[in-house]
Scaffold this motif. Structure first.
Motif, short mmCIF file in Angstrom:
data_model
loop_
_atom_site.label_atom_id
_atom_site.label_comp_id
_atom_site.label_asym_id
_atom_site.label_seq_id
_atom_site.Cartn_x
_atom_site.Cartn_y
_atom_site.Cartn_z
N LYS A 204 0.87 -1.24 0.18
CA LYS A 204 -0.07 -0.14 -0.04
C LYS A 204 0.78 1.09 0.07
CE LYS A 204 -0.56 0.69 4.87
NZ LYS A 204 -1.52 0.85 5.87
N ILE A 205 0.44 2.44 -0.44
CA ILE A 205 1.09 3.61 -0.51
C ILE A 205 0.56 4.59 0.41
CG2 ILE A 205 1.74 5.59 -1.69
CD1 ILE A 205 1.46 3.54 -4.23
N ILE A 206 1.49 5.16 1.53
CA ILE A 206 1.04 6.37 2.09
C ILE A 206 2.03 7.47 2.03
CG2 ILE A 206 0.86 7.29 4.70
CD1 ILE A 206 0.09 4.30 5.52
N LYS A 207 1.38 8.42 1.38
CA LYS A 207 2.18 9.72 1.11
C LYS A 207 3.26 9.09 0.10
CE LYS A 207 1.33 12.10 5.16
NZ LYS A 207 1.81 13.09 6.30
N ASN A 208 4.57 9.59 0.13
CA ASN A 208 5.51 8.97 -0.71
C ASN A 208 6.14 7.74 -0.39
OD1 ASN A 208 7.07 10.22 1.23
ND2 ASN A 208 8.61 10.91 0.03
N GLN A 209 5.57 6.90 0.52
CA GLN A 209 6.19 5.68 1.00
C GLN A 209 5.33 4.40 0.58
OE1 GLN A 209 6.79 5.74 5.22
NE2 GLN A 209 8.75 5.98 4.94
N ILE A 210 6.03 3.46 0.28
CA ILE A 210 5.51 2.23 -0.03
C ILE A 210 5.79 1.30 1.23
CG2 ILE A 210 5.32 -0.02 -1.77
CD1 ILE A 210 6.75 1.92 -3.66
N ILE A 211 4.60 0.65 1.67
CA ILE A 211 4.72 -0.46 2.74
C ILE A 211 4.47 -1.77 2.10
CG2 ILE A 211 4.14 -1.29 4.91
CD1 ILE A 211 2.95 1.51 5.39
N ILE A 212 5.26 -2.71 2.10
CA ILE A 212 5.39 -4.09 1.36
C ILE A 212 5.37 -5.06 2.78
CG2 ILE A 212 6.34 -5.85 -0.04
CD1 ILE A 212 7.52 -3.31 -1.71
N GLU A 213 4.30 -5.97 2.46
CA GLU A 213 4.33 -7.15 3.51
C GLU A 213 4.73 -8.36 2.67
OE1 GLU A 213 1.45 -9.18 6.85
OE2 GLU A 213 0.66 -8.26 5.05
N SER A 214 5.71 -9.23 2.93
CA SER A 214 6.03 -10.51 2.15
C SER A 214 6.32 -11.53 3.40
CB SER A 214 7.41 -10.13 1.38
OG SER A 214 8.53 -9.76 2.05
N TYR A 215 6.59 -12.74 2.96
CA TYR A 215 6.87 -13.87 3.82
C TYR A 215 7.89 -14.73 3.25
CZ TYR A 215 5.68 -18.40 6.01
OH TYR A 215 5.65 -19.43 6.63
#
Length: 163
Positions: free
Chosen positions: A104-115
């Motif tokens: 997902k994107i918040i402002k100019n950051q990407i948050i990635i969840e992986s496993y």
């Protein structure tokens, strides 16, 4: 230095797991918890982001290695394993040589969840700078994740491709 070693360990671990894990989805919570938030003017879905590094092979020869990530408009992201040549179009559409996550994107950051079965669920933060994404922080997934700064950033450059 720990962060870079951790990243390389996780990436290599994921790639070693591919034969054992053919599944494309996991129990990701990032999008379920906070909803789908994607701005395709910030993260491009009409191409790939390439990371290039170098390794010393078993014959003590320095070789370039390429990996890519590909974002989809449904909140999924694919990270490839390494290639010793710049990936061809067929490589870019081979979504079995790597691992999936959600973003997902918040402002100019990407948050990635992986496993990874070796380390569990991981959250990674990337900042968006024009047509580049740059790793900044990572944490193990929890109710209150404690993010750590990466020691050496990993930088992906965007390449537009007909996918």
């Amino acid at each position: 230095m720990f962060s870079l070693v951790f990243y390389l360990f996780v990436t290599n671990t994921y790639c070693q797991e591919i034969e054992n894990c053919k599944c494309k989805s996991r129990n990701f919570k990032l999008i379920k918890k906070e909803g789908l938030q994607i701005d395709t003017t910030l993260v491009k879905i009409n191409g790939i982001y390439i990371f290039k590094d170098s390794i010393i092979d078993l014959k003590n020869i320095k070789r370039d290695r390429y990996s890519f990530c590909r974002f989809f408009e449904n909140g999924r992201v694919f990270f490839s394993c390494g290639y010793f040549n710049f990936p061809h179009e067929s490589d870019l559409n081979n979504l079995s040589y790597g691992y999936y996550g959600e973003y997902k994107i918040i402002k100019n950051q990407i948050i990635i969840e992986s496993y990874s079965s070796y380390v569990g669920y991981i959250l990674e933060l990337y900042k968006i700078e024009g047509l580049k994404i740059i790793s900044t922080d990572f944490a193990k997934r929890s109710n209150k994740p404690k993010f750590e700064k990466v020691f050496s950033s990993i930088e992906y450059d965007f390449y537009k491709f007909k996918l």
